[in-house]
Scaffold this active site. Structure first.
Site, PDB file in Angstrom:
ATOM      1  N   LYS A 183     -61.850  20.295   6.552  1.00  7.94           N
ATOM      2  CA  LYS A 183     -61.957  21.449   5.651  1.00  7.94           C
ATOM      3  C   LYS A 183     -62.791  21.110   4.408  1.00  7.94           C
ATOM      4  O   LYS A 183     -62.828  19.963   3.964  1.00  7.94           O
ATOM      5  CB  LYS A 183     -60.561  21.948   5.255  1.00  7.94           C
TER       6      LYS A 183
ATOM      7  N   LYS B 294     -53.412  12.971   1.810  1.00  8.71           N
ATOM      8  CA  LYS B 294     -53.711  12.577   0.423  1.00  8.71           C
ATOM      9  C   LYS B 294     -53.301  11.132   0.173  1.00  8.71           C
ATOM     10  O   LYS B 294     -53.964  10.419  -0.580  1.00  8.71           O
ATOM     11  CB  LYS B 294     -53.006  13.509  -0.565  1.00  8.71           C
TER      12      LYS B 294
ATOM     13  N   LYS C  71     -62.353  21.065  -2.778  1.00  8.21           N
ATOM     14  CA  LYS C  71     -62.936  20.988  -4.119  1.00  8.21           C
ATOM     15  C   LYS C  71     -62.848  19.597  -4.724  1.00  8.21           C
ATOM     16  O   LYS C  71     -63.572  19.275  -5.651  1.00  8.21           O
ATOM     17  CB  LYS C  71     -62.314  22.019  -5.070  1.00  8.21           C
TER      18      LYS C  71
HETATM   19  P1  TYM Z   1     -55.419  24.334  -3.609  1.00  6.82           P
HETATM   20  O1  TYM Z   1     -55.687  24.329  -5.079  1.00  6.82           O
HETATM   21  O2  TYM Z   1     -55.710  23.108  -2.839  1.00  6.82           O
HETATM   22  O3  TYM Z   1     -56.203  25.499  -2.931  1.00  6.82           O
HETATM   23  C1  TYM Z   1     -56.137  26.822  -3.436  1.00  6.82           C
HETATM   24  C2  TYM Z   1     -56.212  27.807  -2.299  1.00  6.82           C
HETATM   25  O4  TYM Z   1     -57.425  27.634  -1.563  1.00  6.82           O
HETATM   26  C3  TYM Z   1     -57.128  27.524  -0.177  1.00  6.82           C
HETATM   27  N1  TYM Z   1     -58.120  26.635   0.429  1.00  6.82           N
HETATM   28  C4  TYM Z   1     -58.904  26.962   1.452  1.00  6.82           C
HETATM   29  N2  TYM Z   1     -59.021  28.098   2.168  1.00  6.82           N
HETATM   30  C5  TYM Z   1     -59.950  28.119   3.152  1.00  6.82           C
HETATM   31  N3  TYM Z   1     -60.750  27.083   3.452  1.00  6.82           N
HETATM   32  C6  TYM Z   1     -60.682  25.929   2.759  1.00  6.82           C
HETATM   33  N4  TYM Z   1     -61.488  24.926   3.049  1.00  6.82           N
HETATM   34  C7  TYM Z   1     -59.722  25.832   1.705  1.00  6.82           C
HETATM   35  N5  TYM Z   1     -59.390  24.856   0.838  1.00  6.82           N
HETATM   36  C8  TYM Z   1     -58.392  25.361   0.068  1.00  6.82           C
HETATM   37  C9  TYM Z   1     -55.725  26.935  -0.131  1.00  6.82           C
HETATM   38  O5  TYM Z   1     -55.093  27.210   1.100  1.00  6.82           O
HETATM   39  C10 TYM Z   1     -55.067  27.634  -1.285  1.00  6.82           C
HETATM   40  O6  TYM Z   1     -54.607  28.903  -0.902  1.00  6.82           O
HETATM   41  N6  TYM Z   1     -50.507  23.768  -3.348  1.00  6.82           N
HETATM   42  C11 TYM Z   1     -51.557  24.731  -3.564  1.00  6.82           C
HETATM   43  C12 TYM Z   1     -51.437  25.418  -4.899  1.00  6.82           C
HETATM   44  C13 TYM Z   1     -50.109  26.033  -5.128  1.00  6.82           C
HETATM   45  C14 TYM Z   1     -49.610  27.209  -4.527  1.00  6.82           C
HETATM   46  C15 TYM Z   1     -48.301  27.379  -5.085  1.00  6.82           C
HETATM   47  C16 TYM Z   1     -50.117  28.094  -3.589  1.00  6.82           C
HETATM   48  C17 TYM Z   1     -49.176  25.549  -5.984  1.00  6.82           C
HETATM   49  N7  TYM Z   1     -48.075  26.379  -5.965  1.00  6.82           N
HETATM   50  C18 TYM Z   1     -47.521  28.469  -4.695  1.00  6.82           C
HETATM   51  C19 TYM Z   1     -49.327  29.180  -3.213  1.00  6.82           C
HETATM   52  C20 TYM Z   1     -48.036  29.342  -3.760  1.00  6.82           C
HETATM   53  C21 TYM Z   1     -52.879  24.003  -3.511  1.00  6.82           C
HETATM   54  O7  TYM Z   1     -52.966  22.830  -3.702  1.00  6.82           O
HETATM   55  O8  TYM Z   1     -53.927  24.816  -3.348  1.00  6.82           O
END
Ligand code: TYM
Length: 334
Positions: A198, A116, A201
Site C-alpha cells: 500500500k 510496523k 505517507k
Molecule cells: P492513517 O493515518 O494511517 O490513515 C488514515 C486513513 O487513510 C487510509 N489509508 C489508505 N486508504 C487507501 N489506500 C491507502 N494506501 C491508504 N493508506 C491509508 C487509512 O485506512 C485511514 O482510514 N489508526 C488510524 C487513525 C485512527 C482512526 C481512529 C481511524 C486513529 N483513531 C479511529 C478511524 C477511527 C491510522 O493510522 O490511519
C-alpha cells in the site's frame, strides 16, 4: 419530521507525514461526501503518532496542517466536530480501561503491529502494541455508528467491535457497536513503484512511490508518469497487472467513474498516454484542495478557533460515555 438522532460517523488520521493520495482516496474524500448525511467527528490522531519517534516541532506543525487540510477538502466545522485527539483527556482515560478488556492474543494477531514492528525494530514500544485499544476508545467514546476508513484499518475495526461487545456483555449496553465503511474504489491505493504494497505517507525510502496531497502539479504528473507498469500493452484490470490496476483505481476515484468506464476511456491507448491522462486527472482533482489549503494554513487564528471549539464539543460528548464507563467499572463517582 422524525426526531430520530442522525447516525454518527467517526474517523481520524495520524499526523505522521503529509497525507498521501491513498489517505485521500481511502478516507478523506469519503468523509467529505458522508458529512451531508451524518453527524461527524474527524480527529487528528496525534496520540497515535507517538508510537513512532517524532520531532516535537514538526509534529505540532503537521497536526495544525492536518486540521487545515480537513478544512481544505471541505469538512464543515460549523456542522461537525473537527479536533485534535490529545485535546480530549477522555481518550487516554478510556484507553486504559479498555486495555483491561483486551486480550494479548487479540493484539498479537494485528498485522499492522507486525508490519510496523519490523520497520521500527529499534523501537517496538508498548504503545505500538496497544494502539488498536486507543483507536477502539476513539470510536467508542462517541457512540459511533460508522467509521469510514481504508482497507488497512479493517482489522482494527474488528477488534474494536470485539472489545465493545465484550464490555457490553459484562456491563449492559454501554457502547454502540460500530460498522466499518470501506469504499468500493480507493480503499487500497498501492505504491506507484511497488504496487504490491500500500501507498503510505510515512514512506521515506522511495519518494516516487507516493503521491502526497500537497505535491506540486508537475511532481504529481511526473510521479505518475514514472509509475511501474508491465511488459504487456493492455490497459485492463488483472491480478497479473497490479501497476495498471492501481492506476485505473486512482483514475476512477478522482473522476468518480466506474471501473468499466475507466477501461473504456483508455481502449487502444498506450501506457504513456494512459499515465499522462491519469496524472492530469489527479492534478485537476487536487488543484482546488491545494489552493484552499494554502489559505487555511496561513490563517493560524482560524485554525486555533476551530481546534479549540472542536475540543470543547468533543470533550462534552466523550465525557458522557466515559462517565458511564467509569461508573460501570466501579470508580468512585463524586
Ligand atoms: P492513517 O493515518 O494511517 O490513515 C488514515 C486513513 O487513510 C487510509 N489509508 C489508505 N486508504 C487507501 N489506500 C491507502 N494506501 C491508504 N493508506 C491509508 C487509512 O485506512 C485511514 O482510514 N489508526 C488510524 C487513525 C485512527 C482512526 C481512529 C481511524 C486513529 N483513531 C479511529 C478511524 C477511527 C491510522 O493510522 O490511519
Amino acid at each position: 419530521m422524525s426526531d430520530e438522532r442522525r447516525k454518527i460517523i467517526y474517523s481520524a488520521m495520524q499526523p505522521s507525514g503529509v497525507p498521501s493520495l491513498g489517505n485521500y482516496l481511502g478516507a478523506l474524500k469519503n468523509w467529505k461526501y458522508l458529512q451531508d448525511d451524518y453527524d461527524c467527528l474527524f480527529a487528528v490522531a496525534n496520540m497515535h503518532a507517538l508510537t513512532v519517534r517524532q520531532n516535537p516541532t514538526e509534529l505540532r506543525k503537521r497536526t495544525r496542517d492536518l486540521i487545515a487540510l480537513f478544512l481544505a477538502i471541505g469538512l464543515d466545522p460549523e456542522k461537525h466536530i473537527i479536533y485534535v485527539q490529545s485535546d480530549v483527556n477522555a481518550h487516554a482515560e478510556i484507553a486504559w480501561i479498555l486495555s483491561c478488556f483486551t486480550y494479548m492474543g487479540e493484539l498479537n494477531r494485528m498485522t499492522q503491529f507486525k508490519d510496523k514492528a519490523s520497520k521500527h525494530s529499534d523501537n517496538i514500544n508498548a504503545g505500538l502494541y496497544t494502539y488498536p485499544v486507543l483507536m477502539a476508545g476513539d470510536i467508542l467514546l462517541y457512540q459511533s455508528d460508522l467509521v469510514p476508513v481504508g482497507a488497512d484499518q479493517k482489522q482494527h475495526l474488528e477488534i474494536c467491535r470485539d472489545i465493545a461487545g465484550r464490555f457490553n456483555s459484562i456491563y449492559g449496553n454501554v457502547f454502540k457497536i460500530p460498522d466499518p465503511y470501506i469504499p468500493k474504489v480507493g480503499a487500497r491505493i498501492m505504491g506507484l513503484q511497488n504496487p504490491e504494497r500500500k501507498m503510505s505517507k510515512s514512506e521515506s525510502d522511495n519518494l516516487n512511490n507516493v503521491v502526497y496531497i500537497l505535491d506540486e502539479p508537475n511532481v504529481i504528473a511526473n510521479k505518475i508518469k514514472r509509475a511501474v507498469t508491465d511488459s504487456d500493452t493492455e490497459i485492463r484490470y488483472g491480478e497479473d497487472k497490479p501497476g495498471i490496476s492501481n492506476l485505473l483505481n486512482i483514475y476512477c476515484a478522482v473522476t468518480d467513474k466506474t471501473p468499466d468506464e475507466a477501461v473504456n476511456d483508455f481502449k487502444g491507448c498506450g501506457y504513456g498516454e494512459f499515465k499522462k491522462s491519469v496524472g492530469e486527472a489527479v492534478v485537476e482533482h487536487m488543484r482546488p484542495i491545494q489552493e484552499s489549503f494554502k489559505e487555511y494554513s496561513s490563517d493560524k487564528s482560524y485554525i486555533d478557533k476551530v481546534t479549540k471549539e472542536g475540543a470543547q464539543k468533543a470533550s462534552y460528548l466523550a465525557n458522557k460515555t466515559l462517565n458511564k464507563v467509569k461508573k460501570k467499572v466501579g470508580y468512585p463517582m463524586n
